[in-house]
Design an enzyme around this catalytic site. Sequence first.
Site, PDB file in Angstrom:
ATOM      1  N   ALA A 298       0.832  -1.202   0.000  1.00 41.81           N
ATOM      2  CA  ALA A 298       0.000   0.000   0.000  1.00 41.81           C
ATOM      3  C   ALA A 298       0.864   1.247   0.000  1.00 41.81           C
ATOM      4  O   ALA A 298       1.932   1.276   0.628  1.00 41.81           O
ATOM      5  CB  ALA A 298      -0.900   0.013   1.233  1.00 41.81           C
ATOM      6  N   ASP A 299       0.406   2.272  -0.703  1.00 44.83           N
ATOM      7  CA  ASP A 299       1.040   3.574  -0.530  1.00 44.83           C
ATOM      8  C   ASP A 299       0.917   3.943   0.943  1.00 44.83           C
ATOM      9  O   ASP A 299      -0.035   3.570   1.627  1.00 44.83           O
ATOM     10  CB  ASP A 299       0.365   4.626  -1.415  1.00 44.83           C
ATOM     11  CG  ASP A 299       1.285   5.797  -1.701  1.00 44.83           C
ATOM     12  OD1 ASP A 299       2.302   5.943  -1.000  1.00 44.83           O
ATOM     13  OD2 ASP A 299       0.994   6.571  -2.624  1.00 44.83           O
ATOM     14  N   CYS A 300       1.879   4.695   1.439  1.00 44.56           N
ATOM     15  CA  CYS A 300       2.040   4.842   2.884  1.00 44.56           C
ATOM     16  C   CYS A 300       0.805   5.425   3.565  1.00 44.56           C
ATOM     17  O   CYS A 300       0.314   6.489   3.179  1.00 44.56           O
ATOM     18  CB  CYS A 300       3.268   5.684   3.175  1.00 44.56           C
ATOM     19  SG  CYS A 300       4.782   4.861   2.623  1.00 44.56           S
ATOM     20  N   SER A 302      -2.190   4.162   3.466  1.00 45.32           N
ATOM     21  CA  SER A 302      -3.418   4.047   2.670  1.00 45.32           C
ATOM     22  C   SER A 302      -4.559   3.396   3.437  1.00 45.32           C
ATOM     23  O   SER A 302      -5.728   3.721   3.210  1.00 45.32           O
ATOM     24  CB  SER A 302      -3.152   3.252   1.388  1.00 45.32           C
ATOM     25  OG  SER A 302      -2.439   4.013   0.457  1.00 45.32           O
TER      26      SER A 302
END
Length: 724
Positions: A298-300, A302
């Site tokens: 996941a993007d940080c 998310s």
Amino acid sequence: MAEALRFLFFTYLISIATARNALKKSSYSTLDATILGHGDATPTGSNFSFVCNPSRYSSLGLDMSNFAFCDSSLSYHVRAKDLVNHMTLHEKVQQLGDRAYGVPRLGLPEYEWWSEALHGVSNVGPGTFLMILFLVVSTEARAMYNLGRAGLTYWSPTINVVRDPRWGRTIETPGEDPFIVGSYASNYVRGLQDVEGTENYTDLNSRPLKVSSCCKHFAAYDVDNWQGIERYSFDARVTEQDMVETFLRPFEMCVKDGDVSSIMCSYNRVNGVPTCADPKLLNQTIRGDWNLHGYIVADCDSIQVMVDDHKYLSDTKEDAVAQTLKAGLDLDCGIYYTNYTESSVQQGKAREEDIDRSLTYLYVVLMRLGFFDGSPQFQSLGKADVCSKEHIELATQAAREGIVLLKNDDETLPLSSNNINSLAVVGPHANATKAMLGNYAGVPCRIVAPIDGFSIYANVSYEIGCDVACKNQSLIFPATKAAKEADATVIVAGIDLSVEAESLDREDLLLPGYQTELINQVAKVAKAPVILVIMSAGGIDISFAKDNTNIKAILWAGYPGEEGGRAIADVVFGKYNPGGKLPLTWHEADYVDQLPMTSLQLRPDDKLGYPGRTYKFFNGSTVYPFGYGLSYTKFMYNLTSSLSSVPIKLNRFQHCHHLSYDKDTFMPSCPSVRTEHLSCDDHLTFEVEVQNVGSRDGSEVIMVYAKPPKGIVGAPIKQEGTPL
């Protein structure tokens, strides 16, 4: 021909990719201090070699023979499963965040998954500490890993298509064409990951990796912060056609052609569902249809964004981690998995088997990297392999090849050093240092500003004229005075990360503040040729300069990196003949008034009056079109042979399908057939003869486009085709 087409857009990006985040004249002593460990240490420590080292286990007081995950005769999958099976639930969830805490009783050390290598090894992300050149990133990254200063897993490249010229993260991307973006992605990934001699491994799940790459941000992510609409709450409404043709294609190429070992899902929702919780996107598409050999991250933060910003399904924290685990998200850049997965399992929401599956994917990647068994072929890499003279020269060449010649009236360029004794170099980027470096950058080997590059060829008088924001005209007069006295004038203008950046989309396509006035006033009074150099990622409406007869030449340099000043000067004085092409359409300023950023439809919307997006669907006037770029020489094309058509005979199981045509266009009796139902062994081939008919050596890129039959509703005007 195929290599030339790939190289054109690749070189644009590596000119941006050499960007470095440091002050002017950073010295090797600063670099040495970083390499020698006078900064923060990596979680594994500078003395860490590899996990399954017998002497290491002995020093820990453990018997390595008790752990099958250290038995190198077994497959990675079996070993990874054994490691996971040794862990308690609490120990498992402690490994699911970007900081994996390790399991001391098993001899498993901590590991920081988050490292960046968009513009070389970046100091963004806790796993890395030094910036290096893009083309040698994997070698230097391995060297830095051996020195205890970097990780092995890099969350790069960014491969989202630039759908709107206002997007702040244009600085990170390969451009607006899905095929070009996908080709760049697969080449980038191969450059980082491939170990020589193992490119054609039969079992891709055990293929060794030099370092691990990650294609991001999946998917339909290209709104950061526009007029108060943020990526954290944005719902991208996308048609299935645009999704397949544009937003997914680069990622599919990244997985299938590049064999990337990681994909990162994005903050936004797509048609109502957060990407990191969408099983169709993750499990069905990435893992299933494309057969990813790696992990999904996941993007940080998310997952936290799902709860706090999207408020998706009114989920609790435990609900959210259960949703994402089930959807196929293996790793959380953040703390939600680490903090809430155990309680989610205890509440009967998350399943431990999903945790085990994700951990297995993660540890297989680390095993492929040699984290458990070592990588003898890379163990000799060290300080001497970072910032070598060859790498610095490569940065210079990358910057040269990324420069695009947009205007050259009367063949003003190249200038001759024999005729130019004094040179006025003015403008907000004339002494650019940090502005040349882009984002996700680190510490440079060194940096050469434009005034330093031009000083090699002439006596330089420097005046800033105004800064990027340029809120007043007080410094314009000294710049005009310098231009009056010099044999030639170079204006270095443009924008920077205060205008276009992550979390910052642009409001307009104009030069900020009084830069236009600076350029016009200098051009008006200069006694000799005026050359304008633009630094930016996105396009800028510089029609005023394009039409100004006093401005003889215009160059676009992107953000050219640590050697950018040297590269620009080399092009202006003819040491290098520019051959770059624009990877983006440069729109006129009123384009932003015709449609909002939040409309993701690429095709024109006649009901709303929205124009099409990208060169594939926009048919209006532009400042400079996609693929535009001049040279100091001339090339002549000749189509020497071609096949005009390929006959296809349908069998009784293949059927014609309807297509919508304009009402005044003739529609054939069989408008279309489904290509997946055809077994085509024939190819449409042609040969093109390209001859340099000018007086200088130069490189040319053959750009191949496909055009559909006329009259098909919704068809692109043209699109890049697979190169021959």
